[in-house]
Write a protein that holds these residues in place. Structure first.
Motif, PDB file in Angstrom:
ATOM      1  N   VAL A 387      -8.760  -1.139   4.788  1.00  0.00           N
ATOM      2  CA  VAL A 387      -8.801  -1.233   6.251  1.00  0.00           C
ATOM      3  C   VAL A 387      -8.574   0.127   6.913  1.00  0.00           C
ATOM      4  CG1 VAL A 387      -7.630  -2.178   8.279  1.00  0.00           C
ATOM      5  CG2 VAL A 387      -8.217  -3.679   6.371  1.00  0.00           C
ATOM      6  N   PRO A 388      -7.621   0.964   6.428  1.00  0.00           N
ATOM      7  CA  PRO A 388      -7.361   2.246   7.097  1.00  0.00           C
ATOM      8  C   PRO A 388      -8.552   3.184   7.178  1.00  0.00           C
ATOM      9  CG  PRO A 388      -5.523   1.690   5.668  1.00  0.00           C
ATOM     10  CD  PRO A 388      -6.605   0.697   5.373  1.00  0.00           C
ATOM     11  N   ILE A 389      -9.530   3.064   6.266  1.00  0.00           N
ATOM     12  CA  ILE A 389     -10.658   3.998   6.298  1.00  0.00           C
ATOM     13  C   ILE A 389     -11.948   3.375   6.831  1.00  0.00           C
ATOM     14  CG2 ILE A 389      -9.764   5.451   4.449  1.00  0.00           C
ATOM     15  CD1 ILE A 389     -11.893   4.047   2.615  1.00  0.00           C
ATOM     16  N   LEU A 390     -11.904   2.124   7.240  1.00  0.00           N
ATOM     17  CA  LEU A 390     -13.114   1.495   7.779  1.00  0.00           C
ATOM     18  C   LEU A 390     -13.683   2.251   8.979  1.00  0.00           C
ATOM     19  CD1 LEU A 390     -12.454  -2.360   7.515  1.00  0.00           C
ATOM     20  CD2 LEU A 390     -13.960  -0.940   6.119  1.00  0.00           C
ATOM     21  N   PRO A 391     -12.848   2.737   9.928  1.00  0.00           N
ATOM     22  CA  PRO A 391     -13.436   3.502  11.046  1.00  0.00           C
ATOM     23  C   PRO A 391     -14.186   4.740  10.573  1.00  0.00           C
ATOM     24  CG  PRO A 391     -11.175   2.892  11.547  1.00  0.00           C
ATOM     25  CD  PRO A 391     -11.399   2.575  10.099  1.00  0.00           C
ATOM     26  N   LEU A 392     -13.708   5.382   9.513  1.00  0.00           N
ATOM     27  CA  LEU A 392     -14.387   6.569   8.999  1.00  0.00           C
ATOM     28  C   LEU A 392     -15.756   6.201   8.430  1.00  0.00           C
ATOM     29  CD1 LEU A 392     -11.444   8.407   7.202  1.00  0.00           C
ATOM     30  CD2 LEU A 392     -12.177   8.540   9.591  1.00  0.00           C
TER      31      LEU A 392
END
Length: 434
Positions: A387-392
């Motif tokens: 989840v933490p890297i989904l925006p990237l």
């Protein structure tokens, strides 16, 4: 569509000539209200247990509340047990490696499990709402990640995932805010460094997200400021190292790999890096049912890795509930790419490399701490870890449309689809279907 870095007298404008902060604020408020209302419904009246490792996380909260910040190993109680028959707090493993910062909502607002769940929901969804607001024209990537049911459920009980996800999204949003700022200076460096220190406390792999600040190299016009961009990275690593040193004597899952075994596995990986790279490849492509790990006689990696499409591992939502919000996410990502995009291959390379490194680090950590081997499939890995890297990843989507002519239609569509899915989540947990 040309990028706009200028600002009006009151606020920056997007391609439609309307103020970006106003739309960002509306998006943030609507997200927070929908998440809180649905979350409170699930917490207060939910008929099913869906929480991942809820017992271990709650016992860590109780341990921290008792004053035991860094636990010591106990040969009599090597697993998750936190209280003996007399109610005395005793050491345990697994979530004992988590920093107190990862449970901040439950430490700020003390109470029983339900009270702590509500506190976690209110605080972490508020952090994500702030991230949506600060991301401005890049808010689509943050919002798309935030409304994912897998993200939603992580905010509804006292779990470290809530702070991991919310702090990570906030850091990414602040970097994107700096990217759009007409002036980038030392104050931004200070803010990013503080947030980077938080990244170092939530999860060891999250320090890699700090490298996203390198997308700002083009914004830093002078060499001292370019060099200073490495300060948040150093801060994240130092923060992580300080806590990791305190818990270096604790094996995350001692029944799977002891401290001695972990040390041996690290040495094996260093001596044979090609096998490790093969493990990353295998974990990325191997069918989920091939791995033989079972719990109560049931293969578990399928349910662990379908969370993106089903919401949780334990309670898998129906397609009719999840598909609308997945469609809303797709619309947000595509429209977001048309509104604002990172400029050039150099800037796009940064989130791509950070995402790849995060995946590799997560696989490696699971091999060492859970699978107890130096190569092969990283058993135990789950979609929720990413989840933490989904925006990237969403930032890497190319501009597929030249613009959105009717903002009202797409906004109404996204709202309707998301509300329908969240209403479906509430109904799914309110009714006893058995």
């Amino acid at each position: 569509m040309s990028a706009r870095h200028g600002s009006t007298k009151h606020s920056e404008q997007d391609s439609t000539g309307k103020t970006v902060p106003r739309f960002s604020a509306i998006s943030a408020i609507l997200y927070w209200l929908l998440t809180v209302v649905t979350g409170l419904t699930v917490i207060s009246a939910g008929k099913y247990s869906y929480q991942n490792d809820s017992t271990a996380h709650w016992l860590r909260v109780e341990q921290l509340r008792s004053g035991t910040i860094v636990p010591q190993l106990s040969p009599d109680f090597p697993e998750w047990v936190v209280k003996n028959d007399n109610g005395t707090i005793i050491p345990f493993n697994n979530t004992a490696v988590n920093s107190p910062f990862a449970y901040l909502p439950s430490l700020i607002i003390r109470g029983d499990y339900k009270t702590s769940s509500i506190a976690t929901l209110l605080i972490t969804s508020g952090i994500i709402a702030l991230a949506i607001y600060l991301a401005r024209e890049f808010r689509y990537a943050i919002l798309a990640t935030a409304i994912l049911p897998m993200t939603f459920f992580s905010l509804t009980f006292p779990t470290a995932d809530a702070m991991i996800n919310s702090v990570s999204l906030l850091f990414i949003a602040v970097v994107l805010c700096c990217y759009q700022s007409a002036r980038f200076g030392w104050l931004h460096i200070v803010i990013l460094s503080v947030l980077a220190a938080m990244l170092g406390q939530v999860k060891i792999t999250c320090i890699l997200i700090a490298f996203f600040v390198l997308v700002l190299l083009g914004k830093a016009k002078r060499m001292p400021l370019k060099v200073a961009l490495f300060l948040p990275i150093v801060t994240a690593i130092a923060s992580m190292a300080m806590w990791n040193r305190k818990v270096s004597h604790i094996a995350t899952a001692p029944s799977h790999a002891s401290i001695e075994q972990i040390s041996q596995l690290k040495s094996q990986m260093i001596s044979d890096p090609f096998s490790l790279i093969g493990s990353w490849f295998q974990t990325f492509f191997e069918p989920l049912t091939v791995d033989t790990e079972k719990i109560n006689g049931r293969l578990v990696n399928s349910s662990r890795n379908l969370q993106f499409f089903t919401g949780t591992e334990a309670v898998q939502l129906a397609n009719a509930v999840v598909i609308p919000v997945l469609l809303a996410i797709a619309i947000l990502v595509i429209v977001g790419a048309s509104q604002r995009h990172l400029q050039g291959w150099k800037e796009l390379t940064v989130p791509a490399l950070v995402s790849c490194a995060y995946f590799a680090a997560t696989c490696t950590a699971m091999l060492i701490a859970w699978a107890g081997k130096s190569s092969g499939y990283a058993s135990g890995i789950q979609n929720r870890y990413f989840v933490p890297i989904l925006p990237l990843l969403f930032l890497l989507v190319p501009r597929l449309v030249s613009g959105v002519r009717n903002r009202t239609v797409y906004v109404a569509t996204v709202i309707a689809l998301t509300v329908f899915s969240y209403f479906g989540i509430a109904i799914s947990f309110l009714v006893d279907w058995k």
